[in-house]
Design an enzyme around this catalytic site. Structure first.
Site, PDB file in Angstrom:
ATOM      1  N   GLU A 196       0.849  -1.183   0.000  1.00  0.00           N
ATOM      2  CA  GLU A 196       0.000   0.000   0.000  1.00  0.00           C
ATOM      3  C   GLU A 196       0.892   1.243   0.000  1.00  0.00           C
ATOM      4  O   GLU A 196       1.941   1.263   0.657  1.00  0.00           O
ATOM      5  CB  GLU A 196      -0.885  -0.002   1.247  1.00  0.00           C
ATOM      6  CG  GLU A 196      -1.821   1.187   1.340  1.00  0.00           C
ATOM      7  CD  GLU A 196      -2.613   1.218   2.640  1.00  0.00           C
ATOM      8  OE1 GLU A 196      -3.687   1.845   2.662  1.00  0.00           O
ATOM      9  OE2 GLU A 196      -2.158   0.612   3.639  1.00  0.00           O
TER      10      GLU A 196
ATOM     11  N   LYS B 231     -10.379   0.695  -1.026  1.00  0.00           N
ATOM     12  CA  LYS B 231     -10.249   0.457   0.413  1.00  0.00           C
ATOM     13  C   LYS B 231     -11.458   1.015   1.160  1.00  0.00           C
ATOM     14  O   LYS B 231     -11.812   2.176   1.017  1.00  0.00           O
ATOM     15  CB  LYS B 231      -8.953   1.096   0.931  1.00  0.00           C
ATOM     16  CG  LYS B 231      -8.664   0.821   2.408  1.00  0.00           C
ATOM     17  CD  LYS B 231      -7.351   1.474   2.828  1.00  0.00           C
ATOM     18  CE  LYS B 231      -7.036   1.224   4.289  1.00  0.00           C
ATOM     19  NZ  LYS B 231      -5.770   1.884   4.696  1.00  0.00           N
TER      20      LYS B 231
ATOM     21  N   CYS C  93      -4.756  -3.263   4.194  1.00  0.00           N
ATOM     22  CA  CYS C  93      -4.338  -2.812   5.514  1.00  0.00           C
ATOM     23  C   CYS C  93      -5.407  -2.991   6.586  1.00  0.00           C
ATOM     24  O   CYS C  93      -5.742  -4.106   6.956  1.00  0.00           O
ATOM     25  CB  CYS C  93      -3.838  -1.366   5.432  1.00  0.00           C
ATOM     26  SG  CYS C  93      -2.626  -0.975   6.724  1.00  0.00           S
TER      27      CYS C  93
END
Length: 498
Positions: free
Chosen positions: A80, A179, A212
């Site tokens: 990321e 995300k 994440c």
């Protein structure tokens, strides 16, 4: 939002090819990248300047991709924020963004780079995948126009998303994921309106993808595994380690084990931000990992994985995480408990005062039981058993139930829960359990020097005990049973450690 990328007009052909060329195992690669950061992000810069920076990072990634391909890798995951960094405002990130189309358009940017406007980053990533015959997973920024007819449209007239992309071995864009659970400082990006459950099929299994802090959530992380039955997860992350309980390698490996899937986790590398810790994790073993707080260089990792691990792995539901703990009486002790903070959460602790013994500590509905024997208890090291049962509210809101055995930073009890790097005390035996109200419990064992314990030294029993295996003394920094109670979360997690 369900997004399973498999264009209808090629489905029959691809299914035929998959049936012929399906692989029982594959070579996975992840690259921990020391990102080249921009000099300034307070004011916008030209598109030319952003492209110069992004190409510098892709130059580094190109070397890793080519090396992984030469070593036989079928897929490589990069981190990321790995192409431009992470400290931006909404305005200053904009020149770095590209329009990333829905993969249903069946697009190979390397062959047709202008089809969706100026997309030099997607073109280059596509060519790296195509020219090296390898799947490439990367994280970039997507922009999507909107107008006043959309009541949620930002004032500047477009959405900006933290986005993962996947290019197959022919350079085709096969997956795009926005995300869903953003970290607090990610003010440059918008939250998607709905979670996306993105999967893509390969000759070596079905893959899911998220980013994440998404790994803490039920949506998309748990849903894409349990409802969409993926075999492997590709996972770009920019994770800063917060010891003792939120270090990347132990948490990610525990998640892979508990969820019964392969996890390909690529972290950024920045020691000043405590960012390191990448790995390739199977449900039954940590295949390879990298944790390095000493140097500023990147690291490529490769390992062979089973393409369909779910066919052989016991479901996490096979473990009843509270069975043992609810069946035994709490161990009595005359000593007083004491409070301690771990990542802004107030734990209830009790000190381990003897070389061996049995302890119980409780908080709300959670009681944690520990049985242990130390090889030698040092007088200059203090250990404590802790419990936390509550809503974490800093940099995100999510409900936790945690049992942990840990070394305190000093002999002062007020330091229990503070980061510790090394220990000398060793444990010959341990058994940790808790009265958990969730089936989502992630067992962690971290040894001195932030190293993982080998699977040969511990086991998880069907009745929910994290137990030592064998008599090898282990220099334990942290034992933890990290439980997530998703049904007690607020509506949207929103923020977290990466």
């Amino acid at each position: 939002m369900i997004i399973s990328y498999f264009p209808k007009y090629v489905a029959v052909l691809v299914l035929l090819v998959l049936s012929v060329s399906a692989l029982d195992t594959f070579i996975a690669a992840v690259y921990e990248h020391a990102v080249i950061l921009p000099n300034r992000t307070e004011t916008p810069v030209s598109k030319e300047e952003t492209l110069l920076l992004m190409n510098k990072n892709i130059d580094v990634l190109e070397k890793a991709i080519k090396l992984a391909a030469r070593k036989g890798a079928h897929i490589i995951v990069t981190p990321e924020d790995g192409i431009y960094g992470w400290v931006f405002t909404r305005e200053t990130i904009y020149p770095y963004l590209e329009d990333i189309p829905d993969p249903e358009v069946n697009w190979i940017p390397c062959r047709d780079p202008q089809r969706f406007g100026h997309t030099p980053v997607q073109e280059r990533l596509s060519c790296l995948a195509k020219n090296n015959t390898i799947y490439v997973v990367a994280n970039i920024g997507d922009k999507k126009p909107c107008n006043a007819s959309d009541p949620q449209c930002p004032p500047d007239g477009h959405y900006q998303y933290n986005t993962d992309v996947v290019f197959d071995s022919e350079g085709r864009l096969v997956a795009r994921y926005h995300k869903y659970n953003l970290f607090a400082p990610e003010i440059q990006f918008d939250f998607p309106k709905d979670p996306e459950f993105v999967t893509f099929n390969t000759p070596f299994g079905k893959f899911g993808i998220f980013t994440c802090f998404d790994i803490f959530s039920h949506e998309p992380a748990v849903v894409v595994v349990e409802e969409f039955q993926v075999d492997s997860i590709v996972y770009p992350t920019a994770w800063y380690n917060t010891l003792p309980l939120l270090s990347a390698v132990p948490f990610h490996s525990a998640w892979a084990r508990a969820m019964g899937v392969n996890l390909l986790a690529a972290n950024t590398h920045n020691t000043s931000m405590h960012m390191t810790g990448s790995g390739i994790y199977a449900p039954d073993a940590v295949k390879v990992y990298h944790y390095d707080m000493e140097t500023e260089s990147g690291q490529l990792m490769l390992s062979e994985l089973k393409s369909w691990p779910r066919r052989e792995t016991i479901s996490p539901a096979a473990v009843d995480w509270s069975a043992y703990a609810r069946a035994v009486k709490p161990f009595s002790s005359e000593q007083l408990n004491f409070p301690g903070m771990i990542y802004f959460d107030e734990f209830t602790f009790t000190e381990l005062k003897r070389n061996a013994g049995n302890y119980t500590v409780c908080q709300k509905d959670l009681c944690c039981h520990l049985t242990y024997r130390m090889f030698e208890k040092r007088t200059d090291e203090v250990y404590a058993l802790g419990a936390f049962d509550g809503l974490h509210t800093v940099e995100g809101q999510y409900y936790l139930q945690i049992c942990t055995l840990l070394k305190c930073q000093t002999t002062e009890l007020r330091t229990c829960g503070e980061p510790v790097g090394s220990v000398f005390t060793k444990f010959e035996e341990f058994s940790l359990s808790g009265t958990f109200g969730t089936s989502y419990v992630f067992p962690q064992i971290l040894l001195s020097g932030s190293q993982l314990a080998s699977e040969t030294h511990y086991k998880v029993s069907r009745d929910g005990r994290l137990q030592s295996r064998g008599r090898t003394p282990l220099p334990v920094l942290v034992l933890a049973l990290y439980g997530r109670v998703f049904e007690r979360d607020p509506p949207h997690l929103g923020q977290g450690p990466g």
